[in-house]
Design a protein around this motif. Sequence first.
Motif, mmCIF file in Angstrom:
data_model
loop_
_atom_site.group_PDB
_atom_site.id
_atom_site.type_symbol
_atom_site.label_atom_id
_atom_site.label_comp_id
_atom_site.label_asym_id
_atom_site.label_seq_id
_atom_site.Cartn_x
_atom_site.Cartn_y
_atom_site.Cartn_z
ATOM 1 N N ARG A 1 -15.213 6.298 3.891
ATOM 2 C CA ARG A 1 -14.941 5.546 2.603
ATOM 3 C C ARG A 1 -13.468 5.232 2.461
ATOM 4 O O ARG A 1 -12.727 6.191 2.108
ATOM 5 C CB ARG A 1 -15.812 5.932 1.409
ATOM 6 C CG ARG A 1 -15.476 4.863 0.302
ATOM 7 C CD ARG A 1 -16.475 3.852 0.183
ATOM 8 N NE ARG A 1 -16.343 3.031 -0.897
ATOM 9 C CZ ARG A 1 -17.164 2.002 -1.264
ATOM 10 N NH1 ARG A 1 -17.887 1.595 -0.401
ATOM 11 N NH2 ARG A 1 -17.060 1.331 -2.353
ATOM 12 N N LEU A 2 -13.176 3.966 2.473
ATOM 13 C CA LEU A 2 -11.583 3.671 2.238
ATOM 14 C C LEU A 2 -11.446 3.848 0.825
ATOM 15 O O LEU A 2 -12.076 3.149 0.023
ATOM 16 C CB LEU A 2 -11.262 2.447 2.868
ATOM 17 C CG LEU A 2 -11.214 2.333 4.537
ATOM 18 C CD1 LEU A 2 -10.834 1.009 5.048
ATOM 19 C CD2 LEU A 2 -10.051 3.244 5.081
ATOM 20 N N VAL A 3 -10.650 4.660 0.334
ATOM 21 C CA VAL A 3 -10.152 4.655 -1.008
ATOM 22 C C VAL A 3 -8.777 4.477 -1.446
ATOM 23 O O VAL A 3 -7.905 4.266 -0.488
ATOM 24 C CB VAL A 3 -10.814 6.074 -1.575
ATOM 25 C CG1 VAL A 3 -12.018 6.387 -1.248
ATOM 26 C CG2 VAL A 3 -9.857 7.166 -0.863
ATOM 27 N N GLY A 4 -8.209 4.423 -2.718
ATOM 28 C CA GLY A 4 -6.877 4.333 -3.078
ATOM 29 C C GLY A 4 -6.628 2.987 -2.593
ATOM 30 O O GLY A 4 -7.221 1.873 -2.748
ATOM 31 N N ASP A 5 -5.048 2.887 -2.366
ATOM 32 C CA ASP A 5 -4.507 1.440 -1.877
ATOM 33 C C ASP A 5 -5.170 0.873 -0.799
ATOM 34 O O ASP A 5 -4.848 -0.110 -0.611
ATOM 35 C CB ASP A 5 -3.048 1.990 -1.613
ATOM 36 C CG ASP A 5 -2.248 1.811 -3.166
ATOM 37 O OD1 ASP A 5 -3.258 1.821 -4.222
ATOM 38 O OD2 ASP A 5 -0.802 1.917 -3.104
ATOM 39 N N ALA A 6 -5.931 1.870 0.399
ATOM 40 C CA ALA A 6 -6.352 1.304 1.308
ATOM 41 C C ALA A 6 -7.571 0.540 1.034
ATOM 42 O O ALA A 6 -7.972 -0.590 1.227
ATOM 43 C CB ALA A 6 -6.537 2.545 2.260
ATOM 44 N N GLY A 7 -8.336 1.184 0.274
ATOM 45 C CA GLY A 7 -9.829 0.866 -0.253
ATOM 46 C C GLY A 7 -9.423 -0.611 -0.994
ATOM 47 O O GLY A 7 -10.336 -1.528 -1.000
ATOM 48 N N ASN A 8 -8.263 -0.620 -1.734
ATOM 49 C CA ASN A 8 -8.051 -1.891 -2.522
ATOM 50 C C ASN A 8 -7.320 -3.164 -1.883
ATOM 51 O O ASN A 8 -7.047 -4.155 -2.426
ATOM 52 C CB ASN A 8 -7.135 -1.410 -3.724
ATOM 53 C CG ASN A 8 -7.868 -0.681 -4.883
ATOM 54 O OD1 ASN A 8 -9.141 -0.830 -4.818
ATOM 55 N ND2 ASN A 8 -7.125 0.237 -5.371
ATOM 56 N N LYS B 1 -10.820 -5.682 1.659
ATOM 57 C CA LYS B 1 -11.972 -6.408 0.788
ATOM 58 C C LYS B 1 -12.662 -7.524 1.651
ATOM 59 O O LYS B 1 -13.800 -7.926 1.276
ATOM 60 C CB LYS B 1 -11.219 -6.996 -0.419
ATOM 61 C CG LYS B 1 -10.591 -5.935 -1.319
ATOM 62 C CD LYS B 1 -11.676 -5.189 -1.962
ATOM 63 C CE LYS B 1 -11.229 -4.281 -2.868
ATOM 64 N NZ LYS B 1 -12.269 -3.254 -3.442
ATOM 65 N N GLU B 2 -11.932 -8.028 2.659
ATOM 66 C CA GLU B 2 -12.383 -9.049 3.376
ATOM 67 C C GLU B 2 -13.187 -8.438 4.611
ATOM 68 O O GLU B 2 -14.120 -9.189 5.037
ATOM 69 C CB GLU B 2 -11.284 -9.893 4.355
ATOM 70 C CG GLU B 2 -10.479 -10.861 3.105
ATOM 71 C CD GLU B 2 -11.409 -12.153 2.708
ATOM 72 O OE1 GLU B 2 -12.373 -12.410 3.490
ATOM 73 O OE2 GLU B 2 -11.305 -12.584 1.669
ATOM 74 N N GLY B 3 -13.179 -7.261 4.650
ATOM 75 C CA GLY B 3 -13.799 -6.557 5.758
ATOM 76 C C GLY B 3 -14.812 -5.718 5.015
ATOM 77 O O GLY B 3 -15.717 -6.035 4.628
ATOM 78 N N SER B 4 -14.715 -4.409 5.020
ATOM 79 C CA SER B 4 -15.719 -3.321 4.478
ATOM 80 C C SER B 4 -14.989 -2.092 4.234
ATOM 81 O O SER B 4 -14.006 -1.818 5.092
ATOM 82 C CB SER B 4 -16.761 -3.097 5.594
ATOM 83 O OG SER B 4 -17.463 -1.956 5.007
ATOM 84 N N GLU B 5 -15.261 -1.367 3.046
ATOM 85 C CA GLU B 5 -14.558 0.005 2.558
ATOM 86 C C GLU B 5 -15.401 0.727 3.434
ATOM 87 O O GLU B 5 -14.705 1.843 3.381
ATOM 88 C CB GLU B 5 -14.865 -0.087 1.300
ATOM 89 C CG GLU B 5 -13.936 -0.888 0.357
ATOM 90 C CD GLU B 5 -14.432 -0.986 -1.213
ATOM 91 O OE1 GLU B 5 -15.320 -0.372 -1.494
ATOM 92 O OE2 GLU B 5 -13.460 -1.381 -1.984
ATOM 93 N N ASN B 6 -16.663 0.478 3.951
ATOM 94 C CA ASN B 6 -17.354 1.864 4.559
ATOM 95 C C ASN B 6 -16.970 1.622 6.114
ATOM 96 O O ASN B 6 -17.368 0.635 6.787
ATOM 97 C CB ASN B 6 -18.797 1.564 4.246
ATOM 98 C CG ASN B 6 -18.858 1.756 2.778
ATOM 99 O OD1 ASN B 6 -18.815 2.934 2.323
ATOM 100 N ND2 ASN B 6 -19.676 0.687 2.238
ATOM 101 N N ALA C 1 0.609 -1.312 0.019
ATOM 102 C CA ALA C 1 0.107 -0.069 -0.018
ATOM 103 C C ALA C 1 0.889 1.375 -0.005
ATOM 104 O O ALA C 1 1.569 1.498 0.738
ATOM 105 C CB ALA C 1 -0.874 -0.066 1.238
ATOM 106 N N ASP C 2 0.954 2.126 -1.126
ATOM 107 C CA ASP C 2 1.529 3.196 -1.280
ATOM 108 C C ASP C 2 0.757 4.545 -0.287
ATOM 109 O O ASP C 2 -0.365 4.332 -0.078
ATOM 110 C CB ASP C 2 1.776 3.607 -2.675
ATOM 111 C CG ASP C 2 2.805 2.589 -3.445
ATOM 112 O OD1 ASP C 2 3.692 2.060 -2.603
ATOM 113 O OD2 ASP C 2 2.688 2.247 -4.586
ATOM 114 N N ALA C 3 1.826 5.314 -0.336
ATOM 115 C CA ALA C 3 1.256 6.714 0.397
ATOM 116 C C ALA C 3 0.254 7.269 -0.593
ATOM 117 O O ALA C 3 0.286 7.102 -1.858
ATOM 118 C CB ALA C 3 2.404 7.613 0.444
#
Length: 261
Positions: free
Chosen positions: A227-234, A239-244, A196-198
Amino acid sequence: MTRFKLTLLAATLPVLALASPASAQSADTHQYVLDLGAGVLAQSRYPGSDETIFVPYPLIAVSKFFLPGYGQIDGDTDTRRLTIYPSFNYIGKRNSSDSNELRGLDDVSWAVEAGLGVSYRYDWIRGFAEVRQGFNGYSGQVAQFGIDVIASPTEDLELRFGPRAGWGSQNYMDTYFGISSREAADSPIYDKSYKADAGFNTVGLAGSATYNLTDDWKLHALVGWDRLVGDAGNSPIVKEGSENQYYAGGGLTYRFAFDLF
């Protein structure tokens, strides 16, 4: 993940995490006026989790502050001001035993974040930015940005609502959202590593309300969504948990007024 934040709101040397509408006591002659209390917060167990936990959190607000050589700073009555303030955050330990989604991953020790924030309020709108350095659990930087619309439907009630965005450095992102090759080999869920990059990691909304029960007692409530976005959301962990990520809480403070000089 246990987390709470202390920031300043009201003056150039403030301390806190909440807004408070003006009250009769804030107009008196005391040099210092601060609200102290505690509350309970419902939040995600760790960044990216779909589980909710309840944690205690402190409430600290400075409304008036006397600075020798400068004079009185009154945050309750000044609605047009530039504020520079310290910002702190605590992130609790993330244990691999906390959730099935963390099996095989390394534990992440608790972390303390310390830094500065700057805000500008012009009547009914306020914008702010905060930058903090992490210690212990990770060594990196995070930043938060936001805008609040401020309304006072009654003399005793103040409401704040607006958008939020968060940014994390390489080390912060990799600590909470990355997966090393060794962790992937040990995990029964993740079959490959992830870096996960900055970058910006959250966008969302937050709101708060403060109600004067009396001149001294205040009731506080807050609610928010990220809402988790970018490298955090990906991240496979997300993905096993939740982006929200949702949070909500409430608490009570008591106002102290005193003089030192």
